[in-house]
Design a protein around this motif. Structure first.
Motif, PDB file in Angstrom:
ATOM      1  N   PHE A 102      -4.905  -0.270  -5.141  1.00  0.00           N
ATOM      2  CA  PHE A 102      -5.770  -0.543  -3.990  1.00  0.00           C
ATOM      3  C   PHE A 102      -6.922   0.460  -3.863  1.00  0.00           C
ATOM      4  O   PHE A 102      -8.077   0.047  -3.688  1.00  0.00           O
ATOM      5  N   LEU A 154      -2.487  -5.336   3.127  1.00  0.00           N
ATOM      6  CA  LEU A 154      -3.587  -4.541   3.662  1.00  0.00           C
ATOM      7  C   LEU A 154      -3.602  -4.478   5.186  1.00  0.00           C
ATOM      8  O   LEU A 154      -4.431  -3.784   5.772  1.00  0.00           O
ATOM      9  N   TRP A 211       0.765  -1.046  -6.765  1.00  0.00           N
ATOM     10  CA  TRP A 211      -0.386  -1.359  -5.906  1.00  0.00           C
ATOM     11  C   TRP A 211      -0.828  -0.186  -5.041  1.00  0.00           C
ATOM     12  O   TRP A 211      -1.959  -0.136  -4.597  1.00  0.00           O
ATOM     13  N   GLN A 212       0.041   0.762  -4.808  1.00  0.00           N
ATOM     14  CA  GLN A 212      -0.376   1.963  -4.081  1.00  0.00           C
ATOM     15  C   GLN A 212      -1.493   2.676  -4.849  1.00  0.00           C
ATOM     16  O   GLN A 212      -2.380   3.288  -4.249  1.00  0.00           O
ATOM     17  N   ARG A 254       0.822  -1.218   0.000  1.00  0.00           N
ATOM     18  CA  ARG A 254       0.000   0.000   0.000  1.00  0.00           C
ATOM     19  C   ARG A 254       0.852   1.262   0.000  1.00  0.00           C
ATOM     20  O   ARG A 254       0.341   2.359  -0.232  1.00  0.00           O
TER      21      ARG A 254
END
Length: 311
Positions: free
Chosen positions: A191, A310, A187-188, A182
């Motif tokens: 998400f 997460l 993926w930052q 994250r």
């Protein structure tokens, strides 16, 4: 209880002095924290005037390192480089991507080689971009480089460490996959989209994504530092690469959100320019050497990797 990087890694009980370039990045921050937590002395290379006793000045563009600050280091870790996806790929930014890696690696490798007592290992980041678009074909470290901008950068990037290798320093290249976190990387951005129910596949979704959890990326780097038999390229990817369609489905499962949206390939090419080729390209990369050297993944599958990110 979730394992920690220090518990997962095969770190030596001997406390070491380790210099890290790129210590403020996603992987660098996690690596330096894990090393410090285990009592190792971490030296952070910074481009500004040092403000703390654990900082050492360097300027990769000028080829300068305060080598006195590297004295006594058992390892030099090079994680520095401009972000691949931070900006649109203009000619100027492509040159920055290349120079930040090649010039930085050359500077550190030559500095390490010049020391009266060189470090025992020079660990430099690279990337699975080395292989180019592999389609449905699985590749490992024995595969040749691909064609295009990123493969050419990776070839030069790894070649820039020649001074360390020539000096007899064990030289390792961590070919990083897509790090799931994250806090940074692809993926930052993914998400929040998926949490809002706006996520979906990219293009037709058939392209392979070779991912790795941040935890395992850090643990693998520590494994490379401590495993004397490892030199040359080592892929840092989970053992089972998945297609973008499969990753999209996993994001929906873990986040309990629909994944109905699709980003068509033509739209991505308009929005991202040349970088769209990297987003839509397929890289099915296997961590053969990492597994053969005895490394064990804490999060080998996509669902547990996503849940770990997460937490």
């Amino acid at each position: 209880m979730e394992p920690t990087e220090s518990a997962q890694s095969a770190s030596s009980p001997q406390r070491s002095r380790i210099a890290v370039a790129g210590a403020s990045g996603l992987i660098g921050t996690a690596l330096t924290r894990a090393l410090s937590d285990d009592g190792h002395e971490v030296v952070r290379l910074v481009r500004r005037a040092p403000r703390a006793k654990d900082e050492v000045r360097w300027d990769p563009k000028e080829g300068y390192v305060d080598t006195a600050g590297l004295a006594g280091c058992d390892a030099v870790v090079n994680l520095a480089g401009a972000g691949i996806g931070d900006r649109r790929w203009t000619d100027a930014y492509k040159q920055e991507i290349r120079d930040s890696r090649v010039l930085g690696t050359t500077t550190l490798a030559e500095a390490a080689a010049s020391l009266d007592e060189p470090p025992r290992v020079f660990l430099s980041a690279s990337a699975i971009g080395y292989y180019g678009d592999t389609g449905q074909r699985a590749v490992d470290e024995s595969a040749p480089s691909g064609e295009g901008f990123l493969p050419s950068v990776c070839v030069e990037w790894e070649g820039a460490a020649a001074a360390a290798h020539t000096a007899g320093i064990r030289t390792v290249f961590a070919r990083n996959g897509l790090v799931v976190s994250r806090e940074g990387g692809a993926w930052q951005r993914l998400f929040p989209l998926f949490k809002a129910g706006l996520g979906g596949r990219l293009g037709d979704g058939s392209q392979y994504w070779s991912y790795i959890s941040l935890h395992d990326a850090v643990a693998a780097l520590r494994h490379l530092l401590d495993t004397e038999s490892l030199a040359g390229p080592v892929n840092l990817t989970a053992p089972d690469p998945l297609t973008n369609r499969e990753v999209t489905a996993a994001m929906g499962r873990v986040l309990h959100r629909p994944t109905l949206f699709t980003a068509p390939a033509p739209a991505l090419r308009v929005a991202l320019g040349e970088m769209a080729g990297d987003v839509l390209g397929s890289q099915r990369v296997l961590p053969t050497r990492l597994l053969e050297s005895g490394f064990s993944f804490a999060f080998p599958g996509i669902d547990e990797t996503l849940r770990a990110a997460l937490r």
